[in-house]
Design an enzyme around this catalytic site. Structure first.
Site, PDB file in Angstrom:
ATOM      1  N   THR A  10       0.825  -1.215   0.000  1.00 43.27           N
ATOM      2  CA  THR A  10       0.000   0.000   0.000  1.00 43.27           C
ATOM      3  C   THR A  10       0.858   1.263   0.000  1.00 43.27           C
ATOM      4  OG1 THR A  10      -1.768  -1.149   1.173  1.00 43.27           O
ATOM      5  CG2 THR A  10      -1.790   1.253   1.246  1.00 43.27           C
ATOM      6  N   LYS A 102       8.684   1.230  12.248  1.00 43.40           N
ATOM      7  CA  LYS A 102       8.797   1.612  13.656  1.00 43.40           C
ATOM      8  C   LYS A 102       9.174   0.444  14.542  1.00 43.40           C
ATOM      9  CE  LYS A 102       3.821   1.097  13.837  1.00 43.40           C
ATOM     10  NZ  LYS A 102       3.749   0.836  12.387  1.00 43.40           N
ATOM     11  N   GLU A 126      11.265   9.409   9.021  1.00 37.33           N
ATOM     12  CA  GLU A 126      10.169  10.308   9.390  1.00 37.33           C
ATOM     13  C   GLU A 126       8.819   9.610   9.366  1.00 37.33           C
ATOM     14  OE1 GLU A 126       8.499  13.041  11.013  1.00 37.33           O
ATOM     15  OE2 GLU A 126      10.322  13.949  10.216  1.00 37.33           O
ATOM     16  N   VAL A 129       6.692   7.447  12.572  1.00 39.86           N
ATOM     17  CA  VAL A 129       5.806   7.985  13.615  1.00 39.86           C
ATOM     18  C   VAL A 129       4.923   9.059  12.994  1.00 39.86           C
ATOM     19  CG1 VAL A 129       5.650   9.196  15.820  1.00 39.86           C
ATOM     20  CG2 VAL A 129       7.488   7.547  15.436  1.00 39.86           C
ATOM     21  N   GLY A 131       2.896   8.994  10.377  1.00 42.97           N
ATOM     22  CA  GLY A 131       2.649   9.017   8.938  1.00 42.97           C
ATOM     23  C   GLY A 131       3.223  10.256   8.293  1.00 42.97           C
ATOM     24  N   GLU A 187      -7.290  -3.997  11.720  1.00 41.97           N
ATOM     25  CA  GLU A 187      -6.875  -5.263  11.143  1.00 41.97           C
ATOM     26  C   GLU A 187      -7.803  -6.383  11.609  1.00 41.97           C
ATOM     27  OE1 GLU A 187      -4.475  -5.526   9.011  1.00 41.97           O
ATOM     28  OE2 GLU A 187      -3.587  -3.516   9.210  1.00 41.97           O
ATOM     29  N   ASP A 198       1.529  -0.772  19.081  1.00 43.15           N
ATOM     30  CA  ASP A 198       1.919   0.145  18.008  1.00 43.15           C
ATOM     31  C   ASP A 198       2.284   1.510  18.592  1.00 43.15           C
ATOM     32  OD1 ASP A 198       1.750   1.048  14.994  1.00 43.15           O
ATOM     33  OD2 ASP A 198       0.496   2.464  16.097  1.00 43.15           O
ATOM     34  N   LYS A 202       6.133   3.602  18.673  1.00 44.85           N
ATOM     35  CA  LYS A 202       6.300   4.995  18.248  1.00 44.85           C
ATOM     36  C   LYS A 202       6.799   5.863  19.404  1.00 44.85           C
ATOM     37  CE  LYS A 202       2.633   4.482  14.809  1.00 44.85           C
ATOM     38  NZ  LYS A 202       1.212   4.758  14.478  1.00 44.85           N
ATOM     39  N   GLY A 300      -1.904   5.692   6.341  1.00 53.45           N
ATOM     40  CA  GLY A 300      -2.519   5.769   5.022  1.00 53.45           C
ATOM     41  C   GLY A 300      -1.490   5.877   3.928  1.00 53.45           C
TER      42      GLY A 300
END
Length: 423
Positions: A10, A102, A126, A129, A131, A187, A198, A202, A300
């Site tokens: 993606t 991450k 970058e 963390v 997006g 998910e 998650d 981060k 995204g």
């Protein structure tokens, strides 16, 4: 500069889309052409919805890692292996690396950054963390003159979407989770997101840049949101003027660093309270800047790909770089044990409505030195199980845990009490 992309999923497709759409912008801003020379994935047959020259597709990572013409390797396969091996091999072959991984950075930071320093290349991350939110470079560069006092982050869109929907629609956790899975926000196995892992990974990266301390995830206090009920959110909103958020916290307190991931009540007047849906927010306080807020889409295809390509552009114009290739400057000597951290607390417990129960509960708090600010019991009918909502004055985590352990043994208390910190 020639770029090799490992991982055509993606985010990888988003990277290809940017190189297809904005080559003129990239050229003007860097003064050079950044060209995708090779794209590697185990599946090169599926249509990703972007235009790509079939001649640059491959299933063999060595077509990138061993190609002397490739200057930058983008790793977007995620996970620990083979991502770790690919990144280390790229570094050993003198290639810069851009990654959004991450999990890998949180676990293998020292190994990867030491290798990059040894071979004189950059590792840019970058996108790992927030997006497309440019928080890491700002933390490392724009805020560099500050002693960072605190970092608070809502940095998992799945958890934030669930809590937002519970608040706005009056829905229970399980119902919102099923909806989030149907819409693609969660998910099939949502554990990683809803149980805080998650967010923890981060937070580790933010802590490295903000405080120069690497705390492994297994030493970090991490809680999720699966125990939160609709009535918790309703009470927090109506009675306490707060939103419930899954919050990553890193803050200095008397020279010690307090760290944790916990569902937290955030007062409505705080900017983080208005971070809703799948959006992320990171609230950083420096000793000279005061509070600074970063807000945007934390995941995204397009947002994350934007950060990945921006890292490539930064390497092109600044190959020496200013992002760290080591653990950063350590500004704190110790990490405080989570049991010694303190907060006001919201506590919800279910108990049988009968004489003497509240007295027993209050006694447990008293024995642990905890002062109660308010107690609310609604819909009481003798002999029935009803929720009791308690707000405490500031108390240590250890004292709260001790009191709740004692309370859970009271014969009239049903289930495990819930406690949430109040920011």
């Amino acid at each position: 500069m020639n770029i090799g992309l490992i991982g055509f999923g993606t985010i990888g497709a988003g990277v290809v889309e940017i190189f297809n759409t904005n080559p003129d912008i990239i050229m003007k801003k860097t003064g050079m052409e950044l060209r995708l020379r090779r794209v590697v994935d185990l599946d090169i047959e599926t249509d990703r919805g972007v235009e790509i020259d079939p001649g640059i597709l491959s299933t063999d990572a060595d077509d990138i890692l061993e190609d002397p013409e490739i200057d930058i390797v983008i790793e977007l396969i995620g996970g620990y292996e083979p991502a770790r091996s690919f990144i280390l091999k790229a570094i050993e072959n003198g290639k810069h690396v851009v990654t959004a991984n991450k999990a890998l950075l949180a676990r293998h930071w020292d190994e990867i950054m030491d290798a990059a320093r040894e071979h004189g290349v950059r590792v840019a991350f970058e996108a790992s963390v927030g997006g497309g939110i440019p928080v890491l470079r700002a933390l490392n560069e724009s805020l560099a003159a500050n002693r960072i006092e605190s970092i608070y982050g809502i940095i998992n869109g799945t958890a934030n979407y669930i809590l937002t929907r519970m608040a706005s629609e009056g829905m229970e956790f399980d119902d919102v989770l099923r909806e989030a899975q149907r819409l693609g926000y969660a998910e099939r196995d949502p554990t990683f997101d809803i149980e805080g892992h998650d967010t923890a990974q981060k937070l580790i990266i933010l802590t490295l840049l903000g405080f120069g301390v690497h705390v492994p995830e297994d030493e970090l206090h991490v809680e999720g949101i699966s125990s939160i009920r609709r009535d918790d959110i309703e009470y927090a909103t109506a009675e306490l003027g707060c939103s419930v958020k899954l919050l990553a916290t890193a803050r200095l307190n008397d020279g010690e660093l307090e760290l944790g991931v916990t569902p937290t009540l955030v007062p409505h007047h705080h900017l983080l309270s208005s971070v809703n849906g799948v959006f992320n927010g990171i609230y950083i306080t420096g000793d000279f800047t005061g509070p600074v807020m970063f807000y945007g889409k934390g995941a995204g295809r397009r947002a994350t790909a934007s950060a990945v390509v921006a890292d490539c552009m930064d390497i092109a114009v600044n190959p020496e770089g200013s992002m760290p290739t080591g653990p950063g400057i350590r500004v704190v000597e110790s990490v405080r044990d989570f049991s010694r951290t303190s907060s006001r607390y919201y506590i919800r417990l279910d108990a049988v409505d009968r004489a003497g129960v509240l007295h027993e509960i209050a006694g447990a708090f008293s024995r642990h030195g905890i002062s109660i600010e308010s107690v609310t019991q609604k819909g009481a009918h003798e002999g029935e199980t009803v929720p009791i909502y308690i707000v405490t004055h500031e108390a240590s985590e250890g004292a709260i845990q001790g009191a709740l352990s004692e309370i859970s043994e009271i014969r009239w208390v049903r289930g495990e009490p819930l406690r949430l910190r109040i920011l």
